[in-house]
Write a protein that holds these residues in place. Sequence first.
Motif, PDB file in Angstrom:
ATOM      1  N   GLU A 218       0.831  -1.213   0.000  1.00  0.00           N
ATOM      2  CA  GLU A 218       0.000   0.000   0.000  1.00  0.00           C
ATOM      3  C   GLU A 218       0.862   1.258   0.000  1.00  0.00           C
ATOM      4  O   GLU A 218       0.499   2.279  -0.572  1.00  0.00           O
ATOM      5  N   GLY A 219       2.003   1.183   0.703  1.00  0.00           N
ATOM      6  CA  GLY A 219       2.886   2.364   0.783  1.00  0.00           C
ATOM      7  C   GLY A 219       3.424   2.742  -0.584  1.00  0.00           C
ATOM      8  O   GLY A 219       3.393   3.923  -0.966  1.00  0.00           O
ATOM      9  N   THR A 220       3.902   1.758  -1.349  1.00  0.00           N
ATOM     10  CA  THR A 220       4.426   2.088  -2.685  1.00  0.00           C
ATOM     11  C   THR A 220       3.298   2.643  -3.561  1.00  0.00           C
ATOM     12  O   THR A 220       3.507   3.580  -4.328  1.00  0.00           O
ATOM     13  N   SER A 221       2.103   2.087  -3.386  1.00  0.00           N
ATOM     14  CA  SER A 221       0.972   2.555  -4.189  1.00  0.00           C
ATOM     15  C   SER A 221       0.613   4.011  -3.826  1.00  0.00           C
ATOM     16  O   SER A 221       0.397   4.852  -4.704  1.00  0.00           O
ATOM     17  N   GLN A 222       0.596   4.300  -2.528  1.00  0.00           N
ATOM     18  CA  GLN A 222       0.273   5.679  -2.095  1.00  0.00           C
ATOM     19  C   GLN A 222       1.346   6.669  -2.540  1.00  0.00           C
ATOM     20  O   GLN A 222       1.049   7.764  -3.009  1.00  0.00           O
ATOM     21  N   PHE A 223       2.604   6.284  -2.376  1.00  0.00           N
ATOM     22  CA  PHE A 223       3.697   7.190  -2.776  1.00  0.00           C
ATOM     23  C   PHE A 223       3.629   7.465  -4.279  1.00  0.00           C
ATOM     24  O   PHE A 223       3.857   8.577  -4.732  1.00  0.00           O
ATOM     25  N   LYS A 224       3.317   6.422  -5.026  1.00  0.00           N
ATOM     26  CA  LYS A 224       3.217   6.584  -6.483  1.00  0.00           C
ATOM     27  C   LYS A 224       2.108   7.579  -6.807  1.00  0.00           C
ATOM     28  O   LYS A 224       2.291   8.515  -7.585  1.00  0.00           O
ATOM     29  N   GLN A 225       0.963   7.391  -6.159  1.00  0.00           N
ATOM     30  CA  GLN A 225      -0.177   8.254  -6.463  1.00  0.00           C
ATOM     31  C   GLN A 225       0.083   9.709  -6.043  1.00  0.00           C
ATOM     32  O   GLN A 225      -0.173  10.648  -6.796  1.00  0.00           O
ATOM     33  N   ILE A 226       0.616   9.889  -4.830  1.00  0.00           N
ATOM     34  CA  ILE A 226       0.815  11.272  -4.346  1.00  0.00           C
ATOM     35  C   ILE A 226       1.856  11.995  -5.203  1.00  0.00           C
ATOM     36  O   ILE A 226       1.689  13.172  -5.547  1.00  0.00           O
ATOM     37  N   THR A 227       2.935  11.294  -5.568  1.00  0.00           N
ATOM     38  CA  THR A 227       3.952  11.980  -6.378  1.00  0.00           C
ATOM     39  C   THR A 227       3.426  12.276  -7.788  1.00  0.00           C
ATOM     40  O   THR A 227       3.775  13.298  -8.379  1.00  0.00           O
ATOM     41  N   GLU A 228       2.546  11.411  -8.285  1.00  0.00           N
ATOM     42  CA  GLU A 228       1.907  11.726  -9.582  1.00  0.00           C
ATOM     43  C   GLU A 228       1.072  12.998  -9.436  1.00  0.00           C
ATOM     44  O   GLU A 228       1.087  13.880 -10.294  1.00  0.00           O
ATOM     45  N   GLU A 229       0.342  13.087  -8.314  1.00  0.00           N
ATOM     46  CA  GLU A 229      -0.513  14.260  -8.099  1.00  0.00           C
ATOM     47  C   GLU A 229       0.314  15.534  -7.955  1.00  0.00           C
ATOM     48  O   GLU A 229      -0.124  16.615  -8.333  1.00  0.00           O
ATOM     49  N   MET A 230       1.525  15.403  -7.399  1.00  0.00           N
ATOM     50  CA  MET A 230       2.385  16.587  -7.248  1.00  0.00           C
ATOM     51  C   MET A 230       2.769  17.183  -8.591  1.00  0.00           C
ATOM     52  O   MET A 230       3.038  18.374  -8.708  1.00  0.00           O
ATOM     53  N   ILE A 243       3.434  11.710   3.766  1.00  0.00           N
ATOM     54  CA  ILE A 243       4.556  10.905   3.246  1.00  0.00           C
ATOM     55  C   ILE A 243       5.567  10.636   4.356  1.00  0.00           C
ATOM     56  O   ILE A 243       6.040   9.514   4.537  1.00  0.00           O
ATOM     57  N   ASN A 244       5.883  11.672   5.127  1.00  0.00           N
ATOM     58  CA  ASN A 244       6.872  11.483   6.201  1.00  0.00           C
ATOM     59  C   ASN A 244       6.365  10.489   7.243  1.00  0.00           C
ATOM     60  O   ASN A 244       7.108   9.611   7.690  1.00  0.00           O
ATOM     61  N   ASP A 245       5.079  10.598   7.616  1.00  0.00           N
ATOM     62  CA  ASP A 245       4.518   9.685   8.636  1.00  0.00           C
ATOM     63  C   ASP A 245       4.482   8.247   8.119  1.00  0.00           C
ATOM     64  O   ASP A 245       4.931   7.317   8.796  1.00  0.00           O
ATOM     65  N   VAL A 246       3.945   8.086   6.900  1.00  0.00           N
ATOM     66  CA  VAL A 246       3.832   6.731   6.333  1.00  0.00           C
ATOM     67  C   VAL A 246       5.239   6.153   6.089  1.00  0.00           C
ATOM     68  O   VAL A 246       5.506   4.977   6.353  1.00  0.00           O
ATOM     69  N   GLY A 247       6.150   7.022   5.617  1.00  0.00           N
ATOM     70  CA  GLY A 247       7.524   6.574   5.356  1.00  0.00           C
ATOM     71  C   GLY A 247       8.175   6.014   6.614  1.00  0.00           C
ATOM     72  O   GLY A 247       8.817   4.959   6.586  1.00  0.00           O
ATOM     73  N   GLU A 248       7.989   6.702   7.745  1.00  0.00           N
ATOM     74  CA  GLU A 248       8.579   6.217   9.011  1.00  0.00           C
ATOM     75  C   GLU A 248       7.984   4.876   9.404  1.00  0.00           C
ATOM     76  O   GLU A 248       8.687   3.978   9.861  1.00  0.00           O
ATOM     77  N   LEU A 249       6.663   4.751   9.227  1.00  0.00           N
ATOM     78  CA  LEU A 249       6.002   3.474   9.564  1.00  0.00           C
ATOM     79  C   LEU A 249       6.560   2.331   8.722  1.00  0.00           C
ATOM     80  O   LEU A 249       6.839   1.243   9.225  1.00  0.00           O
ATOM     81  N   GLU A 251       9.452   2.177   7.175  1.00  0.00           N
ATOM     82  CA  GLU A 251      10.856   1.872   7.492  1.00  0.00           C
ATOM     83  C   GLU A 251      10.956   0.926   8.691  1.00  0.00           C
ATOM     84  O   GLU A 251      11.843   0.090   8.770  1.00  0.00           O
ATOM     85  N   VAL A 252      10.013   1.064   9.620  1.00  0.00           N
ATOM     86  CA  VAL A 252      10.039   0.204  10.812  1.00  0.00           C
ATOM     87  C   VAL A 252       9.345  -1.134  10.528  1.00  0.00           C
ATOM     88  O   VAL A 252       9.843  -2.199  10.901  1.00  0.00           O
ATOM     89  N   GLY A 253       8.200  -1.086   9.842  1.00  0.00           N
ATOM     90  CA  GLY A 253       7.336  -2.273   9.812  1.00  0.00           C
ATOM     91  C   GLY A 253       7.374  -3.129   8.562  1.00  0.00           C
ATOM     92  O   GLY A 253       6.840  -4.233   8.578  1.00  0.00           O
ATOM     93  N   ALA A 254       7.986  -2.654   7.472  1.00  0.00           N
ATOM     94  CA  ALA A 254       7.986  -3.492   6.254  1.00  0.00           C
ATOM     95  C   ALA A 254       8.806  -4.753   6.511  1.00  0.00           C
ATOM     96  O   ALA A 254       9.679  -4.786   7.374  1.00  0.00           O
ATOM     97  N   TYR A 255       8.523  -5.768   5.719  1.00  0.00           N
ATOM     98  CA  TYR A 255       9.045  -7.101   6.036  1.00  0.00           C
ATOM     99  C   TYR A 255      10.504  -7.302   5.630  1.00  0.00           C
ATOM    100  O   TYR A 255      11.295  -7.860   6.368  1.00  0.00           O
ATOM    101  N   CYS A 256      10.861  -6.827   4.430  1.00  0.00           N
ATOM    102  CA  CYS A 256      12.211  -7.154   3.947  1.00  0.00           C
ATOM    103  C   CYS A 256      13.010  -5.870   3.690  1.00  0.00           C
ATOM    104  O   CYS A 256      12.465  -4.778   3.698  1.00  0.00           O
ATOM    105  N   PRO A 257      14.314  -5.984   3.450  1.00  0.00           N
ATOM    106  CA  PRO A 257      15.138  -4.785   3.265  1.00  0.00           C
ATOM    107  C   PRO A 257      14.649  -3.877   2.135  1.00  0.00           C
ATOM    108  O   PRO A 257      14.772  -2.648   2.231  1.00  0.00           O
ATOM    109  N   PHE A 258      14.076  -4.457   1.079  1.00  0.00           N
ATOM    110  CA  PHE A 258      13.590  -3.592  -0.002  1.00  0.00           C
ATOM    111  C   PHE A 258      12.506  -2.646   0.521  1.00  0.00           C
ATOM    112  O   PHE A 258      12.561  -1.435   0.335  1.00  0.00           O
ATOM    113  N   GLY A 259      11.493  -3.220   1.181  1.00  0.00           N
ATOM    114  CA  GLY A 259      10.386  -2.402   1.677  1.00  0.00           C
ATOM    115  C   GLY A 259      10.839  -1.391   2.720  1.00  0.00           C
ATOM    116  O   GLY A 259      10.421  -0.232   2.703  1.00  0.00           O
ATOM    117  N   LYS A 260      11.708  -1.810   3.604  1.00  0.00           N
ATOM    118  CA  LYS A 260      12.163  -0.910   4.679  1.00  0.00           C
ATOM    119  C   LYS A 260      12.894   0.311   4.115  1.00  0.00           C
ATOM    120  O   LYS A 260      12.835   1.397   4.671  1.00  0.00           O
TER     121      LYS A 260
END
Length: 370
Positions: A218-230, A243-249, A251-260
């Motif tokens: 969901e994070g990659t999808s949201q980031f994609k959408q918001i940056t498109e809107e920008m 973006i900053n709030d979701v990004g911090e979440l 970085e802590v909670g994603a499963y693998c190094p790519f997501g983090k």
Amino acid sequence: MEKFFVCSCNADDRFAPVSMYLMKNHLEEVKAGMKALAGDAKILYLLPENETVEGLEGEVKYAIKSPTLGNPYAVAQVLEGKLPRPMIADGYVAVYDGMEVNVVKPEAAYAKATGKEDCFVAVNKDGLEGKETEIKQVAAGTKLSDIVAASDAKAVLFGGLKGEFVKPRSLAECVIPEGTSSSSVTVFGKESCIVDTVKKIMAMSWEDSCGKCVLCREGTSQFKQITEEMTCGKAKQTDLDLINDVGELIEVGAYCPFGKNMPRPLLSAIALYQDDFMEHIKKKSCSAGVCYKAEAVYVILPDVCTGCGDCIDECDEDAIIGKSKFIHMIDQDMCEQCGKCVSACEESAIVAVEGKLPKLPKKLTKVGKF
Ligand code: SF4
Ligand code: SF4
Ligand code: SF4
């Protein structure tokens, strides 16, 4: 349990095509390293689809590229024809065909054979274009300023999709960390727009997310959408906080190094180039002239259209409205601007228009009556 060694060439970051560089330029060292690491165990080379390497010994299989394919469980999954979803639980042993799966990247096999612990750095001098990539072999501790000259650049991305933006004047302060076997330095010229750049990077991260966990999917999808809107005037200032709030979440909670690490290019760009983001969001303009360009739209010229209907079947989007002997019209909400209908019209009534549109009928009108 018997062991099985997979040389995975499929896990490279998009910005650092190091695996295939080693397979094509240092194959003998990679093969010797694989033999030394595997001993009597079976060896398999996993290659990206559409790649060939002559002279491999051992089994060869092909799969999609994915940043998760350095993970033994993800590799076992793709060998079974499933999605490349990783498992990183402590002590977890991935099994394929009754054997314990061990994954080795070509860099590690090369290091084993040669005893050299160098880092292979892909230097991309033309941003996302990827036309001019040079692979350099450098020692840990090397400054980025010794790897690439970028004093005229707008920005430098260090570490690809999992990396961070760096201001060109700070390159001497960044070094290749100890233990890094591959990385990348990507230079974005003065003409680049940083917001457009992160939009494209977020679209790549969205494509590369394997979809196993919600935060990354969901994070990659949201980031994609918001940056498109920008880049088209739809974003709000509060999106930066989101973006900053979701990004911090993530970085802590994603499963693998790519997501983090996936939020890092976006978060670092916002921190370093805040004025560029504010210009796009508040002023709805782009001083680099990359975003907010007037897009051409296709229209049917009412005084040229004969109402023959030849264009209708050409449109896969069903965006052309009309009937025999009536002036045809293009529904702009449905039109995808593919331009296919242009060549279907022998009267040259369909044209691309930028800026002010000509006067067009609002409802179906008989030919000659508009
Ligand atoms: S963090 Fe992303 S890439 Fe990693 S397992 Fe989760 S969805 Fe897949
Ligand atoms: S736009 Fe061209 S092809 Fe379509 S109905 Fe008019 S004249 Fe015919
Ligand atoms: S440009 Fe493409 S989508 Fe638009 S009306 Fe023509 S064929 Fe249909």
